[in-house]
Design an enzyme around this catalytic site. Structure first.
Site, PDB file in Angstrom:
ATOM      1  N   TYR A 160       0.842  -1.200   0.000  1.00 63.29           N
ATOM      2  CA  TYR A 160       0.000   0.000   0.000  1.00 63.29           C
ATOM      3  C   TYR A 160       0.875   1.246   0.000  1.00 63.29           C
ATOM      4  CZ  TYR A 160      -3.251   3.606   1.536  1.00 63.29           C
ATOM      5  OH  TYR A 160      -3.993   4.755   1.618  1.00 63.29           O
TER       6      TYR A 160
ATOM      7  N   GLU B  31      -3.679   7.659  -4.075  1.00 60.45           N
ATOM      8  CA  GLU B  31      -3.652   6.373  -3.372  1.00 60.45           C
ATOM      9  C   GLU B  31      -3.363   5.252  -4.361  1.00 60.45           C
ATOM     10  OE1 GLU B  31      -7.357   4.703  -1.751  1.00 60.45           O
ATOM     11  OE2 GLU B  31      -6.272   4.451   0.140  1.00 60.45           O
TER      12      GLU B  31
END
Lengths: 289, 305
Positions: free
Chosen positions: B28, B116
Site C-alpha cells: 500500500y 492512493e
C-alpha cells in the site's frame, strides 16, 4: 484590552480598488478603523476612499507604516500577496479570499511560521474588536464591546454567536474568524492562547464544524493550558460522510472528523457544549454566572 | 454499487483494461495533504490491497507516515525509510527511490489532495508496479488544471449538485423533506442541525453565498424544488452587509418567477430585518416570516409532517 487588533491598528488593504475591497473598506472606515492606505499594482499615486494607493506593500510600508494588512485579491494571487506582505515586514495579515489552492497554502504557512507572522484565514470573515477596529467583512452593528472572545471556522455562524452574546448583554472582547480551509494560517490553538492571555476576555466561545481534527487538538490544549471557561458548538451533526459541505475543510473523510467525535472529545476535556446553535449565547451566560 | 458510492450506485461509462499482472505481493502507498503536519505525507504499508484504516488500527507498526518538506522535496533517505517498511529488497528499493520524486511531482503539478496506490504490487519478476490508483483533486485549484477540467464527467455527479455548481451555489442533496436555503456554509450546517434537533429532516445543504441576490435566490429555489421530496422550504439568511429588505424583495421576486407552490418559512436577521419581515408579511404570498431561527425551524418541521 483585546487581541490582535485595536484602535492603534494601522491597516493596509491589498487589492484596495476592487469592488469587494471597496465595499468592505468603506464599512470598516465607517466603523472607525484606521485605513492608512491600499495596494493595487499599477494604480500607485491615486487616492481611494480618502487613502493613498501604492504599487506595492513595500512602497506603502515606507510611506504610511501599516502594522496590519487585509487581502481581497482573487484566489490565484493570494500566495503572492501574502508573501509580499510578509516580506515587507507586516506581522498581522488577514486573507479574506475564498478558494486559495491547498498546495499554495502549504508553502505560505511554512514561510509565515518561519517569519513569526500571524496570518488569519484564508476564506474567513476577518477580525473585529468591537468599538475599536473592524478588519473584515462582518456586520459591525451586531457587535458590542464585552467579555466573550469568539473563535470560529465559519462566517455567518460567527454572526449568530455574536448576536446572541450581544442580545444577552455579554458582548465580545475580540472575534476571530479563522476560516474554513484545510490549512488555516491561524489555528484554534493559536487563538485560544491569545484569549487566555487577554484580561478583558472572561469566557471563550469556539465555533467548530465537521472535518479534520482541529477541534480535538484544541480540546486537549484547553484541558492542559486554558483556565477560562470555553463554550463550543460544532456544526454539521447531520452532514453525510464524504461530501464537502461548502467549506473546503468541511468533509468527513474515512469516518474521521464527525461532529459526534469532536463533541465527545471536547466534553471529556471539560469544554461546555452548546448542543444547538441557538444555545451558544445562553450557555456562555450560564457559564459566566 | 460499491462501498464508495451511495445506495443509488454509479453508472460506469468507461473501463480501463490492463495486461494481467502476476502478483507476488501487494503493498500500500498513498500521499495526502495532512492537516496536522501541514505537509504532503506519504503513507506506506506492507499490507496492500486491503482496507488501510484497519491496518492502522490493528497493526500500526506496519505503517509509515513520512512528511515531505516543501523546501527539499522527497529525499533519498526518505525513500529508503519507506522501502524498509514496505519490505523491498535492494533492487526494488532503488526503483522506489526513483518512483517517490515522480509521485511527488505528479501530486504537486496536478494539485492533488490524495494519491492512493492500492495495491502497489511486486510482480513475479520482482518489479514494482502500480496496479490501481485513486486521486482526489483540490477543487480550489481546478482553474489551473485545464487537462483535468476536460476529464470532468458530470454524469457521475448528482444532477442537482452539478447544476448548483454551475451557478456557484454550494449544494449537497440529502434524504429529508425540508428544503434549506442559507447564506454561509457554517450557518447552513447549523440550520440542518437545528431542523434535526426539532424532529425534522433536511432535504439538502445549500449555501447561497454571502450576497443573497435575487438571481441566486431564484436559482436556489429552482434547485431545491427539483427534489420531489421537498414539502417545505426554510430560508435562513443572516444579512450582514446585505440589507434584509433587499433580500426580502429578492425572495418575493424569486418565488413569483419560479412559481413556488409549497409553503416557505423565512427567517431574516441582521440589517433592516424588521423592514424585510414587513415586506414579506404584506406581500400576500404564502410565506411564514419569523425573526428567530428557533420559531422558524419549529414551524418548518411542523409543515413538513
Amino acid at each position: 484590552m483585546s487581541i490582535l487588533v485595536n484602535k492603534d491598528t494601522r491597516l493596509l488593504v491589498q487589492g484596495f480598488t476592487g469592488s469587494q475591497a471597496t465595499l468592505h473598506s468603506e464599512q470598516s472606515i465607517e466603523y472607525g478603523t484606521n485605513i492608512v492606505g491600499g495596494v493595487t499594482p499599477g494604480k500607485g499615486g491615486q487616492t481611494h476612499l480618502g487613502a493613498p494607493v501604492f504599487n506595492s506593500v513595500h512602497d506603502a510600508m515606507e510611506a504610511v507604516q501599516p502594522n496590519a494588512s487585509i487581502i481581497f485579491v482573487p484566489a490565484p494571487f493570494c500566495k503572492d500577496s501574502i508573501l509580499e506582505a510578509a516580506d515587507a515586514g507586516i506581522k498581522l495579515i488577514i486573507c479574506i479570499t475564498e478558494g486559495v489552492p491547498t498546495l499554495d497554502m502549504l508553502i505560505v504557512k511554512k514561510r509565515i511560521d518561519e517569519l513569526g507572522i500571524q496570518l488569519i484565514g484564508p476564506n474567513c470573515p476577518g477580525v473585529i474588536t468591537p468599538g475599536e477596529a473592524k478588519l473584515g467583512i462582518m456586520p459591525g452593528s451586531i457587535h458590542m464591546a464585552g467579555s466573550v472572545g469568539i473563535i470560529s471556522r465559519s462566517g455567518t455562524l460567527t454572526y449568530e454567536a455574536v448576536k446572541q452574546t450581544t442580545d444577552l448583554g455579554l458582548g465580545q472582547s475580540t472575534c476571530v474568524g479563522i476560516g474554513g480551509d484545510p490549512i488555516p494560517g491561524t489555528s484554534f490553538i493559536d487563538a485560544l492562547k491569545l484569549f487566555e492571555a487577554d484580561e478583558q476576555t472572561k469566557a471563550i466561545v469556539m465555533v467548530g464544524e465537521i472535518g479534520g481534527t482541529a477541534e480535538e487538538e484544541a480540546a486537549e490544549y484547553i484541558r492542559d493550558h486554558v483556565t477560562k471557561p470555553v463554550i463550543s458548538y460544532i456544526a454539521g451533526q447531520t452532514a453525510p460522510a464524504g461530501k464537502r459541505m461548502g467549506h473546503a475543510g468541511a468533509i468527513i473523510a474515512g469516518g474521521k472528523g464527525t461532529a459526534a467525535d469532536k463533541i465527545k472529545k471536547l466534553k471529556e476535556c471539560g469544554v461546555h457544549i452548546a448542543e444547538n446553535l441557538l444555545q451558544i449565547g445562553a450557555k456562555a451566560k450560564e457559564v459566566l454566572g | 454499487m460499491t462501498y464508495q458510492t451511495d445506495t443509488q450506485g454509479q453508472l460506469v461509462n468507461s473501463i480501463l483494461i490492463e495486461e494481467c499482472t502476476d502478483i507476488a505481493q501487494e503493498l500500500y502507498l498513498s500521499a495526502v495533504v495532512d492537516r496536522g503536519t501541514q505537509r504532503i505525507v506519504f503513507i506506506g504499508s506492507s499490507e496492500g490491497g486491503v482496507n488501510i484504516e484497519e491496518v492502522a488500527e490493528k497493526t500500526p507498526e506496519k505503517i509509515i507516515y513520512e512528511p515531505i518538506d516543501p523546501l527539499t522535496g522527497p529525499m533519498p533517505f526518505q525513500a529508503r525509510k519507506i522501502s524498509k517498511i514496505l519490505g523491498l529488497n535492494s533492487e526494488q528499493s532503488k526503483e522506489f527511490s526513483k518512483m517517490l520524486p515522480q509521485l511527488t511531482d505528479l501530486f504537486v503539478t496536478h494539485d492533488l489532495t490524495l494519491l492512493e496506490i492500492n495495491p502497489l504490487v511486486i510482480t513475479q519478476g520482482g518489479k514494482l508496479h502500480c496496479l490501481d490508483a485513486k486521486i482526489n483533486i483540490d477543487t480550489n485549484a481546478i482553474y489551473r488544471q485545464p487537462e483535468i477540467q476536460e476529464m470532468h464527467d458530470p454524469s457521475q455527479e448528482d444532477p442537482r449538485e452539478s447544476e448548483a455548481a454551475m451557478h456557484d451555489l454550494s449544494y449537497v442533496s440529502l434524504e429529508g423533506n425540508i428544503g434549506c436555503m442559507v447564506n454561509g456554509a457554517g450557518l447552513a450546517m447549523g440550520t440542518m442541525d437545528t431542523i434535526k434537533y426539532f424532529g425534522g429532516a433536511p432535504a439538502n445543504f445549500l449555501d447561497v453565498g454571502g450576497t443573497a441576490t435575487q438571481e441566486r435566490v431564484s436559482k436556489a429555489f429552482k434547485i431545491i424544488l427539483a427534489d420531489p421530496e421537498v414539502k417545505v422550504v426554510l430560508v435562513n439568511i443572516f444579512g450582514g452587509i446585505v440589507r434584509c429588505d433587499l433580500i426580502a424583495e429578492g425572495i418575493l421576486a424569486a418565488i413569483e418567477e419560479v412559481g413556488v407552490s409549497i409553503p416557505v418559512v423565512v427567517r431574516l436577521e441582521g440589517n433592516n430585518a424588521d423592514i424585510g419581515s414587513t415586506i414579506l408579511a404584506e406581500s400576500g404570498a404564502e410565506i411564514v416570516s419569523l425573526n428567530n431561527l428557533e420559531d422558524a425551524a419549529i414551524k418548518a418541521v411542523e409543515l413538513s409532517k
